[in-house]
Design an enzyme around this catalytic site. Structure first.
Site, PDB file in Angstrom:
ATOM      1  N   ARG A  99       0.821  -1.220   0.000  1.00 34.60           N
ATOM      2  CA  ARG A  99       0.000   0.000   0.000  1.00 34.60           C
ATOM      3  C   ARG A  99       0.855   1.270   0.000  1.00 34.60           C
ATOM      4  O   ARG A  99       0.533   2.262   0.654  1.00 34.60           O
ATOM      5  CB  ARG A  99      -0.968   0.003   1.191  1.00 34.60           C
ATOM      6  N   SER A 157     -11.088  -2.177   2.369  1.00 37.78           N
ATOM      7  CA  SER A 157     -10.441  -2.442   3.657  1.00 37.78           C
ATOM      8  C   SER A 157     -10.045  -1.114   4.296  1.00 37.78           C
ATOM      9  O   SER A 157      -9.268  -0.356   3.715  1.00 37.78           O
ATOM     10  CB  SER A 157      -9.205  -3.323   3.468  1.00 37.78           C
ATOM     11  N   GLU A 196      -5.740   2.556   6.114  1.00 40.85           N
ATOM     12  CA  GLU A 196      -5.442   2.459   4.677  1.00 40.85           C
ATOM     13  C   GLU A 196      -6.125   3.585   3.940  1.00 40.85           C
ATOM     14  O   GLU A 196      -5.674   4.059   2.909  1.00 40.85           O
ATOM     15  CB  GLU A 196      -5.883   1.096   4.141  1.00 40.85           C
TER      16      GLU A 196
END
Length: 305
Positions: free
Chosen positions: A177, A229, A299
């Protein structure tokens, strides 16, 4: 820069370069969370020349670049700046042998479907991720054992002077990420990326894509607005498992809720505000840390006042 000053400057840039814009546009309509107050100005450049001019002439102005907003949580007060949306004008996908050259505004669904039609394998993991190429490169998006770094060949971006640059896969510093763009000024804008794929059997590719989509429908709360998520995977554990372990599935703050279907997803159960979602995030982080010792890292990216 005072609000009326930057607003006038942005309006002048738009006027000189023919860039369409709107005022006080709710960001709830430009994020998959369906949350967010108004952007004072929302710009939708129609070509690369306009985008380059915007960066070159407005590099010292409050510009925020977004695609589908699939990884954004925008404040209820909105964004006191100019949101630049790379929409359909930046959604082209070109095929050159085994390489897909994709503009930043192209949806990952479109990219995957193009690969399928060409009998090219490697992008199946991205089928169903509700984002665009630009956001996927920025976050090194991934799912089901695949990531953008597995297939990317290069990415191009415009710098603060509107100049075009190309970075090879190695130069992108892709990790979980994260990309080099995460470290750069937000006054840069990803415009294209190339993905090297592998010739494959179209039927096998189609079956794999359908399998992954079926898994998403079965395990993820796709019927509710979310940003996917909400938390990154902590080293040595899984966010959803930790949240489950703490008994937080179904926890609500107003209309923000930990999904009962997949606790890694925090969902908008209907009219949730950013304040509610942020309080839910805080409670989840606090409880998980107290009970397990893990500090869950977001995230999702936060924008706005």
């Amino acid at each position: 820069m005072m609000q009326n000053c930057w607003e006038k400057a942005v309006r002048d840039i738009c006027s000189r370069n023919g860039i369409p814009f709107e005022e006080n546009v709710p960001m709830s309509g430009h994020t998959t969370f369906k949350i967010g107050g108004p952007a004072r100005l929302l710009l939708q450049p129609e070509n690369a020349g306009q985008l380059s001019a915007l960066l070159r002439e407005g590099h010292d102005l409050p510009l925020f670049f977004v695609g589908r907003g699939s990884n954004l949580l925008v404040s209820d007060q909105g964004i006191s700046g100019a949101v630049v949306v790379l929409g359909s004008a930046f959604s082209g996908v070109e095929v050159q042998e085994n390489v897909l050259i994709c503009e930043a505004g192209a949806s990952l669904t479109k990219v995957c479907q193009t690969a399928l039609r060409q009998g090219l394998s490697g992008m199946e993991f991205a089928y169903g991720i509700p984002g665009t190429v630009g956001g996927a490169v920025y976050m090194n998006a991934g799912a089901y054992g695949g990531e953008i770094r597995d297939v990317i060949l290069w990415a191009e971006y415009l710098d603060q002077q509107g100049m075009l640059h190309r970075l090879s896969a190695n130069e992108l510093n892709l990790s979980y990420r994260h990309s080099r763009f995460s470290e750069m000024s937000r006054k840069t804008c990803i415009v294209r990326a190339a993905f090297r794929l592998t010739p494959g059997d179209p039927e096998a590719i189609r079956v794999r894509m359908e399998e992954l989509m079926a898994r998403r429908r079965e395990k993820q709360p796709l019927e509710y607005p979310s940003a996917g998520s909400t938390f990154k995977r902590p080293e040595g554990a899984y966010a959803a498992a930790l949240i489950d372990q703490c008994g937080l599935k179904g926890l609500r703050v107003g209309n923000a809720m930990v999904s009962e279907k997949h606790s890694g997803f925090l969902i908008n159960a209907g009219g949730a505000t950013c304040a509610e979602m942020e309080e839910l995030i805080r409670q989840v982080q606090q409880t998980v840390e107290q009970k397990t010792g893990y500090r869950l890292e977001l995230e999702v990216l936060r924008l706005g006042e």
